[in-house]
Every structure is written in C-alpha cells, then in structure tokens.
Design an enzyme around this catalytic site. Structure first.
Site, PDB file in Angstrom:
ATOM      1  N   ASP A 105      21.893 -10.051  47.124  1.00 19.21           N
ATOM      2  CA  ASP A 105      20.814 -10.430  46.213  1.00 19.21           C
ATOM      3  C   ASP A 105      21.270 -11.468  45.188  1.00 19.21           C
ATOM      4  OD1 ASP A 105      18.256 -10.328  45.216  1.00 19.21           O
ATOM      5  OD2 ASP A 105      18.483  -8.388  44.238  1.00 19.21           O
ATOM      6  N   LEU A 130      35.144  -6.163  64.657  1.00 23.26           N
ATOM      7  CA  LEU A 130      34.085  -5.884  63.677  1.00 23.26           C
ATOM      8  C   LEU A 130      32.690  -6.013  64.292  1.00 23.26           C
ATOM      9  CD1 LEU A 130      33.255  -5.579  60.560  1.00 23.26           C
ATOM     10  CD2 LEU A 130      33.062  -8.064  60.585  1.00 23.26           C
ATOM     11  N   HIS A 143      20.174 -19.928  48.974  1.00 27.67           N
ATOM     12  CA  HIS A 143      20.297 -19.285  50.285  1.00 27.67           C
ATOM     13  C   HIS A 143      21.381 -19.950  51.122  1.00 27.67           C
ATOM     14  CE1 HIS A 143      16.902 -16.939  49.234  1.00 27.67           C
ATOM     15  NE2 HIS A 143      15.989 -17.867  49.419  1.00 27.67           N
TER      16      HIS A 143
END
Ligand code: V07
Length: 255
Positions: free
Chosen positions: A35, A146, A52
């Site tokens: 955020d 991962l 972004h």
C-alpha cells in the site's frame, strides 16, 4: 551465510547491519499488502501511476530477497476486486504492469527457480494481462523454489462465497451431508487450497486493516505494519519484519 545489503540507496542503508535472522525459523509464507503507491507519487507531485511503476521495481527486489532467504511462499496483493472503481486510466495502467513486469523479470524468476501463481478471479482480466500471466505460470510450473503468488482481482469474501456455492452444489446433488462439512473441506475450495497458510502479514503505508485480503487464511498469522510507503520499502524493512516475527511468541491459542 550472512546476507549483506548491496541494494542500499543511501549511506544510512549501506551502513545498516543485518539483524541476525535465525534462518532455521523463517516464516514459510509471507503475505504483503503493498500500500501507499499513490500517496508516494502524490507527495512528489507525480501522477499515481508513477507510484505503481516504482512499486513494481520494489516487487522485484523483495521477490529476489525472499527467494534468497528461503521463504517458501510470497503472496502479494496486486489488484483487489475493489480496485476496478479507480479511474479508467489507472486501471488500464495497472493491468499492463503484469505484462511489463514479466517482460522484464521472467528470465530472472526462471533462473531463481521461482514458481509464479495467482489467486483471484482470473477470467475477467483483460486478454493481454491473462496471456502474459498464463505464460509465466506455464513456464515456471515445474520450478520448486519460492512460490510467487499474485493476488489479482482478488477479494476474500467473494472467494469464500464461491467456496460455499461449490459445497452447496455437492449437498444439492446428494453427494455430501452438511454435517460432513469441515474446515479442511472449506479450505480446499479456496484459491489457496494448494498453499500453506500465511504465517506473516505485512502491510505498508500506515493503514492497519485487512481490506478483504485472505480473511480465512490469516486466522493465525502475525501482523506487521509499517508507515513506509511501498515504493520506499526495501530489503532491510523486510528483514526487520521477519526479525520481529521471530521474536514474537506464537501459541496457536494454546498456553
Ligand atoms: C502491480 C506494483 C506493486 C505495487 C502495488 C500495485 C501496483 C507486479 C505485478 C504482477 C502481477 C502478476 C504477475 C506479475 C507481476 C503487478 C498489478 C499491480 C496489477 F504475474 N506489480 N504489480 N500487478 N503493482
């Protein structure tokens, strides 16, 4: 092997000492609400989309770092079902980020043995977004490093309603008795059915809410919040979150 910080952008960061993580006691699954991208940009007099874009670079760095540390699953909240309400140009820009990200970083993800996955309602995404992400999923499906799990058009309540419908259909067909519905069965109908539960949730930018993210799956997770905006988040913040995680006592409701 200690991990150093060659990533530092400032002198303070460069001089920071690693905290001494216990590498035998890392969270296995870390979930992050990334955020503060819009506010980061606004503070610089830049358009929200610039935040972004900057945030995407941070995704790359944290993925690399989590992979090096040996975290098993990293779930990132990239786009919520509520995010469609944002201005059209912003939504369009966001939907190009997976394409952009994968064009730039897919070779490195493959080299690091990362497996890409998604959770969320994938079907309604724009075709160019779906195509890029599907290709990444396909090309990394046999990797066993991962698991990089992007929440894309994800909403936890929708996910649970969808699960309930699936189970109700089985009851209606006579294949299932309501008394046989269990937590395990419900979990197995969620998007996350193949994943272990998150043990650590990180949210950046000072907000301390779940915002419809993994409501069921986070039942036993530790929560870690920081005021830092996502584009300013770096490896040492991530390390601090893991360090704090290791220093909390986890009791699963027991004594
Ligand atoms: C997005 C960058 C990070 C900050 C938060 C919002 C903006 C990476 C992806 C992505 C998604 C799927 C995939 C590969 C990369 C992404 C969206 C937004 C919608 F397979 N960053 N990022 N997707 N942001």
């Amino acid at each position: 092997m200690p991990i150093k910080f060659p990533f530092a952008k400032t002198k303070k960061q460069a001089e920071a000492q690693p905290l001494g993580l216990d590498h035998t006691h890392l969270p296995k699954h870390v979930a992050i609400i990334m955020d503060g991208n819009g506010r980061w940009a606004k503070n610089r007099g830049m358009p929200r989309i610039a935040g972004h874009k900057e945030g995407m670079g941070v995704v790359k760095r944290i993925v690399s770092y989590a992979s090096d540390l040996g975290v098993r699953v990293l779930t990132l909240y990239a786009f919520s079902t509520e995010n469609w309400k944002r201005p059209k140009n912003e939504v369009e820009f966001l939907m190009k980020l997976p394409v952009d990200f994968l064009n730039t970083y897919l070779p490195e993800l493959i080299e690091k043995n990362v497996q890409v996955r998604t959770i969320g309602d994938f079907d309604v995404l724009p075709p160019h977004t779906k195509k890029a992400v599907q290709e990444a999923i396909e090309r990394t499906k046999d990797n066993d490093g991962l698991v990089l799990n992007f929440a894309l058009n994800y909403g936890s309540r929708f996910e649970m309603v969808h699960a309930v419908r699936q189970i109700a259909e089985k009851v209606k067909e006579g294949a299932l008795d309501p008394s046989d519905i269990s937590e395990e069965m419900f979990s197995s109908e969620l998007y996350t059915s193949e994943l272990i539960e998150p043990d650590l949730l990180i949210r950046t930018s000072g907000e301390q809410r779940l915002s419809n993210f993994l409501l069921w799956q986070l039942a036993y997770a530790e929560f870690w919040f920081t005021e830092v905006y996502w584009p300013d988040f770096n490896e040492s913040h991530f390390e601090k979150a893991l360090y704090d995680f290791q220093n909390r006592k986890r009791r699963f409701g027991g004594v």
